[in-house]
Design a protein around this motif. Structure first.
Motif, PDB file in Angstrom:
ATOM      1  N   TYR A   1      29.698  68.491   2.067  1.00  0.00           N
ATOM      2  CA  TYR A   1      29.101  69.664   2.723  1.00  0.00           C
ATOM      3  C   TYR A   1      27.593  69.486   2.872  1.00  0.00           C
TER       4      TYR A   1
ATOM      5  N   TYR B   1      26.438  78.604   1.738  1.00  0.00           N
ATOM      6  CA  TYR B   1      27.185  79.583   0.943  1.00  0.00           C
ATOM      7  C   TYR B   1      28.410  78.927   0.302  1.00  0.00           C
ATOM      8  N   ARG B   2      29.095  78.099   1.071  1.00  0.00           N
ATOM      9  CA  ARG B   2      30.274  77.404   0.537  1.00  0.00           C
ATOM     10  C   ARG B   2      29.874  76.424  -0.570  1.00  0.00           C
TER      11      ARG B   2
ATOM     12  N   GLN C   1      34.046  77.900  -8.006  1.00  0.00           N
ATOM     13  CA  GLN C   1      35.312  77.196  -7.871  1.00  0.00           C
ATOM     14  C   GLN C   1      35.595  76.334  -9.091  1.00  0.00           C
TER      15      GLN C   1
END
Length: 122
Positions: free
Chosen positions: A72, A111-112, A120
């Protein structure tokens, strides 16, 4: 990853994205303002890369997949460069809109990355 820096980074990326989209839809070609906004997003991403490399050494370990996080991050670092390159080659209102879309995509990606780092489970 530092949580307050992530909030700043998402806020700046959303503001830059909305600015570029609005100016592009108003018919403005890429200018110093829109390219500068995308450049600011890029500078914050480079800072995030340095922070992400240094954080595990200081005890700030990710809870999710480190590989997914770095995929990412590297993708997000490449997006403003590609959007800026496009805006410099095709000087139209739509390239300004593309710069805005790139900044908004970076906001979602950051954000992820925050979710991968802090929330997570692996």
């Amino acid at each position: 990853m530092i949580e307050w820096f992530t909030i700043v980074q998402v806020s700046v990326a959303v503001a830059a994205g909305l600015l570029c989209v609005v100016l592009g839809l108003a018919g403005r070609k890429p200018s110093d303002l829109t390219m500068g906004a995308a450049a600011l997003v890029e500078v914050l991403l480079i800072a995030q890369l340095v922070i992400a490399i240094a954080s595990p050494a200081f005890g700030n370990e990710p809870t999710g997949s480190l590989l997914e996080f770095y995929i990412y991050l590297v993708s997000a670092v490449l997006l403003p460069v590609a959007g800026g390159f496009w805006a410099l080659i095709e000087r139209s209102r739509w390239s300004t809109v593309v710069l805005g879309a790139v900044c908004l995509a970076v906001a979602v990606m950051v954000y992820r990355m925050n979710v991968i780092w802090f929330v997570q489970g692996a």
